[in-house]
Design a protein around this motif. Sequence first.
Motif, PDB file in Angstrom:
ATOM      1  N   LYS A  75      -0.786  13.262 -14.766  1.00  0.00           N
ATOM      2  CA  LYS A  75      -0.946  13.785 -13.411  1.00  0.00           C
ATOM      3  C   LYS A  75      -1.997  12.960 -12.702  1.00  0.00           C
ATOM      4  N   VAL A  76      -1.676  12.573 -11.469  1.00  0.00           N
ATOM      5  CA  VAL A  76      -2.571  11.751 -10.666  1.00  0.00           C
ATOM      6  C   VAL A  76      -2.664  12.369  -9.278  1.00  0.00           C
ATOM      7  N   GLU A  77      -3.888  12.476  -8.756  1.00  0.00           N
ATOM      8  CA  GLU A  77      -4.089  12.991  -7.404  1.00  0.00           C
ATOM      9  C   GLU A  77      -4.605  11.859  -6.533  1.00  0.00           C
ATOM     10  N   GLY A  78      -4.025  11.730  -5.341  1.00  0.00           N
ATOM     11  CA  GLY A  78      -4.464  10.659  -4.463  1.00  0.00           C
ATOM     12  C   GLY A  78      -3.768  10.699  -3.119  1.00  0.00           C
ATOM     13  N   THR A  79      -3.881   9.598  -2.403  1.00  0.00           N
ATOM     14  CA  THR A  79      -3.327   9.453  -1.060  1.00  0.00           C
ATOM     15  C   THR A  79      -2.264   8.365  -1.068  1.00  0.00           C
ATOM     16  N   VAL A  80      -1.140   8.660  -0.465  1.00  0.00           N
ATOM     17  CA  VAL A  80      -0.047   7.695  -0.364  1.00  0.00           C
ATOM     18  C   VAL A  80      -0.385   6.689   0.733  1.00  0.00           C
ATOM     19  N   GLN A  81      -0.240   5.409   0.415  1.00  0.00           N
ATOM     20  CA  GLN A  81      -0.499   4.347   1.385  1.00  0.00           C
ATOM     21  C   GLN A  81       0.602   3.300   1.310  1.00  0.00           C
ATOM     22  N   ARG A  82       0.852   2.677   2.432  1.00  0.00           N
ATOM     23  CA  ARG A  82       1.805   1.564   2.491  1.00  0.00           C
ATOM     24  C   ARG A  82       1.100   0.326   1.957  1.00  0.00           C
ATOM     25  N   ALA A  83       1.699  -0.373   1.018  1.00  0.00           N
ATOM     26  CA  ALA A  83       1.119  -1.602   0.467  1.00  0.00           C
ATOM     27  C   ALA A  83       1.271  -2.720   1.490  1.00  0.00           C
ATOM     28  N   VAL A 126      -3.296   5.953  -4.119  1.00  0.00           N
ATOM     29  CA  VAL A 126      -4.679   5.538  -4.347  1.00  0.00           C
ATOM     30  C   VAL A 126      -5.515   6.778  -4.627  1.00  0.00           C
ATOM     31  N   THR A 127      -6.205   6.785  -5.772  1.00  0.00           N
ATOM     32  CA  THR A 127      -7.032   7.926  -6.156  1.00  0.00           C
ATOM     33  C   THR A 127      -8.382   7.862  -5.442  1.00  0.00           C
ATOM     34  N   ALA A 128      -9.135   8.962  -5.504  1.00  0.00           N
ATOM     35  CA  ALA A 128     -10.471   9.014  -4.914  1.00  0.00           C
ATOM     36  C   ALA A 128     -11.407   8.004  -5.587  1.00  0.00           C
ATOM     37  N   GLU A 129     -11.123   7.662  -6.839  1.00  0.00           N
ATOM     38  CA  GLU A 129     -11.936   6.704  -7.578  1.00  0.00           C
ATOM     39  C   GLU A 129     -11.570   5.256  -7.261  1.00  0.00           C
ATOM     40  N   GLY A 130     -10.521   5.049  -6.463  1.00  0.00           N
ATOM     41  CA  GLY A 130     -10.114   3.702  -6.079  1.00  0.00           C
ATOM     42  C   GLY A 130      -9.028   3.076  -6.939  1.00  0.00           C
ATOM     43  N   GLN A 131      -8.543   3.799  -7.950  1.00  0.00           N
ATOM     44  CA  GLN A 131      -7.433   3.304  -8.772  1.00  0.00           C
ATOM     45  C   GLN A 131      -6.145   3.380  -7.954  1.00  0.00           C
ATOM     46  N   THR A 188       6.921  -5.877 -10.608  1.00  0.00           N
ATOM     47  CA  THR A 188       7.248  -6.038  -9.200  1.00  0.00           C
ATOM     48  C   THR A 188       6.463  -7.216  -8.619  1.00  0.00           C
ATOM     49  N   LEU A 189       6.791  -7.580  -7.403  1.00  0.00           N
ATOM     50  CA  LEU A 189       6.069  -8.646  -6.722  1.00  0.00           C
ATOM     51  C   LEU A 189       4.866  -8.127  -5.949  1.00  0.00           C
ATOM     52  N   ASN A 190       4.714  -6.817  -5.843  1.00  0.00           N
ATOM     53  CA  ASN A 190       3.617  -6.249  -5.053  1.00  0.00           C
ATOM     54  C   ASN A 190       2.272  -6.366  -5.755  1.00  0.00           C
ATOM     55  N   MET A 191       2.236  -6.137  -7.053  1.00  0.00           N
ATOM     56  CA  MET A 191       1.023  -6.278  -7.856  1.00  0.00           C
ATOM     57  C   MET A 191      -0.158  -5.493  -7.296  1.00  0.00           C
ATOM     58  N   VAL A 192       0.048  -4.220  -6.967  1.00  0.00           N
ATOM     59  CA  VAL A 192      -1.039  -3.387  -6.457  1.00  0.00           C
ATOM     60  C   VAL A 192      -1.578  -2.439  -7.515  1.00  0.00           C
ATOM     61  N   GLY A 193      -0.972  -2.433  -8.683  1.00  0.00           N
ATOM     62  CA  GLY A 193      -1.419  -1.564  -9.762  1.00  0.00           C
ATOM     63  C   GLY A 193      -0.262  -1.238 -10.675  1.00  0.00           C
ATOM     64  N   PRO A 194      -0.514  -0.428 -11.701  1.00  0.00           N
ATOM     65  CA  PRO A 194       0.560  -0.026 -12.603  1.00  0.00           C
ATOM     66  C   PRO A 194       1.685   0.667 -11.837  1.00  0.00           C
ATOM     67  N   VAL A 195       2.912   0.479 -12.280  1.00  0.00           N
ATOM     68  CA  VAL A 195       4.077   1.091 -11.627  1.00  0.00           C
ATOM     69  C   VAL A 195       4.209   2.529 -12.122  1.00  0.00           C
ATOM     70  N   LEU A 196       4.171   3.477 -11.179  1.00  0.00           N
ATOM     71  CA  LEU A 196       4.224   4.899 -11.498  1.00  0.00           C
ATOM     72  C   LEU A 196       5.582   5.477 -11.124  1.00  0.00           C
ATOM     73  N   ALA A 197       6.338   5.910 -12.126  1.00  0.00           N
ATOM     74  CA  ALA A 197       7.621   6.581 -11.894  1.00  0.00           C
ATOM     75  C   ALA A 197       7.326   8.058 -11.660  1.00  0.00           C
ATOM     76  N   VAL A 198       7.735   8.563 -10.511  1.00  0.00           N
ATOM     77  CA  VAL A 198       7.425   9.933 -10.101  1.00  0.00           C
ATOM     78  C   VAL A 198       8.438  10.909 -10.691  1.00  0.00           C
ATOM     79  N   GLU A 199       7.923  11.945 -11.348  1.00  0.00           N
ATOM     80  CA  GLU A 199       8.768  13.029 -11.848  1.00  0.00           C
ATOM     81  C   GLU A 199       8.778  14.186 -10.854  1.00  0.00           C
ATOM     82  N   SER A 200       7.608  14.493 -10.290  1.00  0.00           N
ATOM     83  CA  SER A 200       7.490  15.545  -9.285  1.00  0.00           C
ATOM     84  C   SER A 200       6.182  15.349  -8.530  1.00  0.00           C
ATOM     85  N   PHE A 201       6.065  16.017  -7.379  1.00  0.00           N
ATOM     86  CA  PHE A 201       4.813  15.958  -6.630  1.00  0.00           C
ATOM     87  C   PHE A 201       4.654  17.225  -5.805  1.00  0.00           C
TER      88      PHE A 201
END
Length: 75
Positions: free
Chosen positions: A4-12, A22-27, A59-72
């Motif tokens: 489980k990860v909590e954060g804010t959705v942002q456009r890369a 992006v989490t509050a810790e910057g991950q 991926t070509l974006n390289m913004v962090g680990p790829v997270l497959a969403v199960e639910s939110f």
Amino acid sequence: MSMKVEGTVQRATVGLGGWMLVTAEGQSYEIYQESAPPDLLKEGLKVKVKGAVREDVMTLNMVGPVLAVESFEPA
């Protein structure tokens, strides 16, 4: 393994674009678009996501680990 990860959705803004969480810790995690519900992909949305990091996807974006969403849910 699910997590489980909590954060804010942002456009890369690097690579070919895409979405990240992006989490509050910057991950940052790249949201795997094949598993992402359309309601999740909204700039500035604060959410709690249940998902798993995909080690078998690159991926070509390289913004962090790829997270497959199960639910939110809203955070």
